[in-house]
Motif scaffolding. Sequence first.
Motif, short mmCIF file in Angstrom:
data_model
loop_
_atom_site.label_atom_id
_atom_site.label_comp_id
_atom_site.label_asym_id
_atom_site.label_seq_id
_atom_site.Cartn_x
_atom_site.Cartn_y
_atom_site.Cartn_z
N ILE A 175 0.84 -1.20 0.00
CA ILE A 175 0.00 0.00 0.00
C ILE A 175 0.87 1.25 0.00
N ALA A 176 1.94 1.24 0.81
CA ALA A 176 2.82 2.39 0.89
C ALA A 176 3.54 2.65 -0.44
N ARG A 177 3.96 1.61 -1.11
CA ARG A 177 4.63 1.81 -2.41
C ARG A 177 3.70 2.52 -3.39
N ALA A 178 2.46 2.06 -3.45
CA ALA A 178 1.51 2.68 -4.37
C ALA A 178 1.22 4.12 -3.97
N ALA A 179 1.02 4.36 -2.68
CA ALA A 179 0.70 5.70 -2.21
C ALA A 179 1.84 6.67 -2.45
N HIS A 180 3.06 6.24 -2.13
CA HIS A 180 4.21 7.14 -2.29
C HIS A 180 4.51 7.44 -3.75
N ALA A 181 4.30 6.46 -4.61
CA ALA A 181 4.49 6.72 -6.04
C ALA A 181 3.52 7.78 -6.54
N HIS A 182 2.40 7.89 -5.87
CA HIS A 182 1.36 8.87 -6.22
C HIS A 182 1.59 10.20 -5.51
N GLY A 183 2.46 10.22 -4.49
CA GLY A 183 2.68 11.43 -3.72
C GLY A 183 1.78 11.59 -2.52
N ALA A 184 1.09 10.52 -2.11
CA ALA A 184 0.20 10.58 -0.95
C ALA A 184 0.93 10.14 0.31
N LYS A 185 0.47 10.63 1.45
CA LYS A 185 1.01 10.25 2.74
C LYS A 185 0.28 9.01 3.27
N VAL A 186 1.03 8.16 3.95
CA VAL A 186 0.47 6.95 4.54
C VAL A 186 0.37 7.13 6.05
N LEU A 187 -0.86 7.11 6.56
CA LEU A 187 -1.12 7.19 7.99
C LEU A 187 -1.53 5.81 8.47
N MET A 188 -1.12 5.45 9.67
CA MET A 188 -1.47 4.13 10.20
C MET A 188 -1.84 4.21 11.67
N ASP A 189 -2.96 3.61 12.03
CA ASP A 189 -3.28 3.37 13.43
C ASP A 189 -2.57 2.09 13.82
N ASN A 190 -1.50 2.24 14.61
CA ASN A 190 -0.64 1.11 14.97
C ASN A 190 -0.81 0.72 16.43
N THR A 191 -1.97 1.02 17.02
CA THR A 191 -2.16 0.76 18.44
C THR A 191 -2.04 -0.74 18.76
N TRP A 192 -2.61 -1.59 17.93
CA TRP A 192 -2.56 -3.03 18.17
C TRP A 192 -1.11 -3.52 18.14
#
Length: 358
Positions: A175-192
């Motif tokens: 998901i991050a590879r696709a998002a970054h290639a597009h210029g979007a930021k990747v946010l993650m809820d990593n509480t678990w």
Amino acid sequence: MPDDTPHRHGFRTRMSHAGRAGVRIHGFVNPAVHRGSTVLFPSCEARRAGAAKRYEQFMTYGTQGGPTHYALEDVIAEIEGGSRCTIVGTGLAAVTLPLMAYLRTGDHCLMPDSVYGPARNIANTLLANWGIETTFYDPCVDEAGMRALLRPNTKVVYTESPGSHTFEIQDIPAIARAAHAHGAKVLMDNTWGIHSFQPFTHGVDVSIQALTKYVGGHSDILLGSVTVNSEEDHLIVRAAASAIGHYASPDDVWLALRGVRTMPIRLKAQEAASIEVARWLEAQPQVRQVLPPALPSHPQHHLFLRDFRGGCSLFGLVLQPRYGEAEMFRFVDSLTLFGIGASWGGYESLALPTTGFI
């Protein structure tokens, strides 16, 4: 000489040392609680110089935090493998802060369909009212599928792994590879995955934590954090937090500092207990499926083994189709050692029925 850099040490060792002065000092082991609003300066010039540091760990006014806050920020950044952290008053505040920081009117946001309910509510209310459109995507999307979802105005791809209630493990690197290639930021809820998933090594830009849960560990505080791994992202998040007036109680922050020292031991014991319970439930005829990603029966167990260093105490289960809401409520009501509550991560056992998610 031995290499004493923090990441050469194990998680338990790092959690006993991070965010405090060290062992070769004269003084109490734990940092003090610093409460206050007004910060005094020796001169006008010093005040002006201090104002330029308001996005740093520098005291200018109470809402910018103090030594107690900074100690916890350092600990959470250490846990998540990031460089900078901002502490806020609740886990939900940690969800909303980066969304508000990175999104503008006319932007598009992607969220997994399994996302935490209040995060979905934010997207459908506040973000929608501000002219920000959100698309809820299949959490099991692959890289090609994510590329197909991205629009010219997509600025944020939100992730949560495992997903709330349904516990899908997302392919975060893809998901991050696709998002970054597009210029979007990747946010993650990593509480678990606070102790077991390193977000920044998998392509995440902003990691969100509900410190209320495992860091607090005793169901008596409300806190959240937003951690980043670049100076650019830190300035964006910290500036938004300052503009909105985010703040966290120093007393809760101090309790979180205390809780984090025992977190590695607590999490190990809680994970072992949850797997024992899950395996028992898996053998019961009334249960259709149990959902801990650590079990081989989980659909994305291979991704769990690839990306995570351990499990967690929280999991879900699905009853057989013949059991409806009434039977589910009766089952939960009959439990004598489990309370009925909406949180998790404390020392007590909780159960909560949910319907309409599966």
